[in-house]
Design a protein around this motif. Structure first.
Motif, PDB file in Angstrom:
ATOM      1  N   UNK A  21       0.829  -1.209   0.000  1.00 26.35           N
ATOM      2  CA  UNK A  21       0.000   0.000   0.000  1.00 26.35           C
ATOM      3  C   UNK A  21       0.864   1.259   0.000  1.00 26.35           C
ATOM      4  N   UNK A  22       1.942   1.235   0.764  1.00 28.28           N
ATOM      5  CA  UNK A  22       2.813   2.415   0.858  1.00 28.28           C
ATOM      6  C   UNK A  22       3.399   2.757  -0.510  1.00 28.28           C
ATOM      7  N   UNK A  23       3.864   1.755  -1.241  1.00 29.46           N
ATOM      8  CA  UNK A  23       4.498   2.077  -2.518  1.00 29.46           C
ATOM      9  C   UNK A  23       3.486   2.296  -3.640  1.00 29.46           C
ATOM     10  N   UNK A  49      -0.274  11.244   0.122  1.00 27.79           N
ATOM     11  CA  UNK A  49       0.335  11.360   1.448  1.00 27.79           C
ATOM     12  C   UNK A  49      -0.269  10.350   2.418  1.00 27.79           C
ATOM     13  N   UNK A  50       0.605   9.776   3.261  1.00 27.43           N
ATOM     14  CA  UNK A  50       0.116   8.787   4.227  1.00 27.43           C
ATOM     15  C   UNK A  50       1.031   8.743   5.442  1.00 27.43           C
ATOM     16  N   UNK A  51       0.439   8.386   6.568  1.00 26.73           N
ATOM     17  CA  UNK A  51       1.201   8.209   7.813  1.00 26.73           C
ATOM     18  C   UNK A  51       0.638   6.979   8.526  1.00 26.73           C
ATOM     19  N   UNK A  91       5.667   4.981   9.381  1.00 28.35           N
ATOM     20  CA  UNK A  91       6.009   5.032   7.956  1.00 28.35           C
ATOM     21  C   UNK A  91       5.282   6.223   7.339  1.00 28.35           C
ATOM     22  N   UNK A  92       6.031   7.075   6.628  1.00 25.18           N
ATOM     23  CA  UNK A  92       5.466   8.292   6.051  1.00 25.18           C
ATOM     24  C   UNK A  92       5.646   8.280   4.539  1.00 25.18           C
ATOM     25  N   UNK A  93       4.575   8.635   3.823  1.00 25.82           N
ATOM     26  CA  UNK A  93       4.673   8.847   2.369  1.00 25.82           C
ATOM     27  C   UNK A  93       4.480  10.345   2.120  1.00 25.82           C
ATOM     28  N   UNK A 130      13.176   2.015  -0.327  1.00 18.97           N
ATOM     29  CA  UNK A 130      12.508   1.290  -1.407  1.00 18.97           C
ATOM     30  C   UNK A 130      11.712   0.154  -0.767  1.00 18.97           C
ATOM     31  N   UNK A 131      10.913  -0.541  -1.576  1.00 21.99           N
ATOM     32  CA  UNK A 131       9.986  -1.528  -1.009  1.00 21.99           C
ATOM     33  C   UNK A 131      10.721  -2.683  -0.324  1.00 21.99           C
TER      34      UNK A 131
END
Length: 272
Positions: free
Chosen positions: A119-121, A129-131, A219-221, A241-242
């Motif tokens: 999901x993050x990548x 944006x995500x936290x 984890x932050x995007x 990276x993933x």
């Protein structure tokens, strides 16, 4: 012989009594871990220790002061920590306090790690944006209560949908406990560290802020750059990276990963 038997039974009863009290205190600490009430509990222990010391050493004035502090402190505790006490009583009613703690389900946690990585990548490529905060030893109940309760099993689809822009839950942080998404839209404390790069926005400061007061992993995007960062132990490491992120999550969150990490490296801050 009769005296010996009586004394022996007395020792056994005292030992059982001490073990029961120790177990109750241990479960209370687990219940209060990560909340303001744990600090209160530590304060009570200090007062009790000082009271015992003042009694043994015959320090009358100090003993009188501690007696008063303990007596009036009970009333203050009932008023100030009413929410925490209510939650503790509710959990006792559900039987959770005395339930046997079980080891995390490795498979479920491993699935959660995979869901986070994917999901993050997915979001990073689209600059969404995500936290995402993952609870570890320090409880995050106080922060979970600031968001919208979900208590749902994690999945790639669920995590992506939460952070889709302009949806009700996309602001704030998601907090996970093991494989469960406990809440979304949570408020986290912002770091006041003046050395943090000016390039980092509110999400990054919130991630660092929480990692300063707990052992949680965040984890932050970045929605500006799509860069993925991880905050841990008050420090943030950028540009994951993933593969690297999945490896870190396995190491920090699964028993298998922790077991594979040499003991002398477990307390070392993550260097990414």
């Amino acid at each position: 012989m009769e005296d010996f038997t009586e004394n022996f039974l007395g020792y056994i009863i005292n030992a059982v009594d001490i073990l029961i009290v120790t177990y109750i205190i241990y479960k209370l600490i687990l219940l209060l871990r990560g909340t303001r009430a744990l600090q209160l509990f530590k304060g009570i222990i200090v007062i009790v220790v000082v009271m015992l010391a003042s009694t043994v050493l015959q320090l009358r004035t100090l003993q009188w002061l501690m007696d008063k502090a303990f007596t009036y402190g009970v009333f203050a505790i009932l008023v100030i920590f009413q929410p925490e006490l209510r939650r503790a009583l509710e959990q006792i009613g559900r039987g959770r306090l005395f339930s046997r703690s079980s080891a995390p389900e490795e498979k479920a946690v491993a699935d959660a790690v995979e869901a986070i990585g994917k999901s993050v990548f997915y979001m990073a490529k689209r600059r969404i944006g995500a936290l995402i905060v993952i609870e570890r030893e320090t409880g995050l109940s106080d922060y979970i209560e600031t968001g919208i309760n979900l208590t749902a099993r994690s999945s790639t689809e669920l995590l992506i949908n939460i952070f889709i822009p302009n949806t009700p839950l996309h602001d704030g942080a998601v907090i996970m406990r093991k494989e469960m998404v406990m809440a979304a839209g949570c408020y986290l404390p912002l770091s006041e560290n003046p050395t943090i790069s000016k390039e980092l926005g509110t999400r990054h400061r919130a991630a660092i802020g929480l990692s300063e007061v707990s052992d949680a992993l965040a984890v932050v995007v970045s929605e500006e750059t799509g860069q993925v960062s991880v905050a841990l132990n008050g420090e943030i490491t950028r540009d994951y990276d993933q593969e690297k992120l999945t490896e870190l999550l396995h190491e920090k969150l699964t028993q298998q990963g922790r077991a594979a990490t040499p003991i002398w490296q477990r307390k070392v801050k993550n260097d990414g």
